[in-house]
Enzyme design. Sequence first.
Site, PDB file in Angstrom:
ATOM      1  CB  SER A 149       6.953  98.366 -48.052  1.00 31.71           C
ATOM      2  OG  SER A 149       7.597  97.906 -46.876  1.00 31.71           O
ATOM      3  CE1 TYR A 162       8.463  93.916 -50.601  1.00 34.92           C
ATOM      4  CE2 TYR A 162       9.220  95.176 -48.703  1.00 34.92           C
ATOM      5  CZ  TYR A 162       8.187  94.631 -49.448  1.00 34.92           C
ATOM      6  OH  TYR A 162       6.894  94.794 -49.041  1.00 34.92           O
TER       7      TYR A 162
END
Length: 255
Positions: A149, A162
């Site tokens: 990501s 995350y």
Amino acid sequence: AAGRRAGEPAVKAALVTGASRGIGRAIALGLAAKGFAVFLAADGTEAELQAAAEACRAAGAPDAAWGAFDLAQPGVPEAMVQAALARLGRIDVLVNNAGIRCRKPFGTFDRADYDALFSIDFAAAFFASQAVLPAMRAQGGGRIIHIASQMGRVAAEENALYGPAKAALIQLTKNMAFELAKDCIQVNSVSPGPIATQFNIESYGRIPGRTALMESRVPAGRFGREEEIAEVVAFLATTEGSYIQGHDLVVDGGY
């Protein structure tokens, strides 16, 4: 098949995790359209997985199988790989896409949040990759693609779990590539920016103005499409550019 290089299998096989919906489903469909046999794995409903497999067959996959796996549990990533090998006979491409998010302000996370997120977003990819190595080595090589990501590269609010998990996945890509290049195993990662998945649309839609704010941060002026990530994965899975190794390909509209 005409144009096939010596030693190449007539049909290549791909294992895609988190493939019941969203980016994972788009990736599986993209590989199916390239002629891959596919094994779809997810901790989703059987109906979703079956529908995704049927869509892959319709897209051109010579075989499309599926299995429900809770990749957070020890031993399950390895069992998933064995199930895919038993069905397809080989794994030429492993796409580690399965992931979850846990958005909270730093200081409010607990150990359960940490364990849940890292077990899926990092450990599942780590152990699935280790499990596929013997088969890839025996067949003379393969491709492993991690879906990381942009949050593994930049900071953002409520991403203190995350972001580091995705950063770890990017670093894992580099270390795996460094060690496995000699085995003709290419390891790369793809880091999506804001993508118009159902999850993101619903998540941003709960906060007035959030969607417009996120779009304004992207120079391209819009969210990406799931298919745009799938196209990049298909490129890494099929390109003859065997010198592409240990790279994190950011697909974020210039974010």
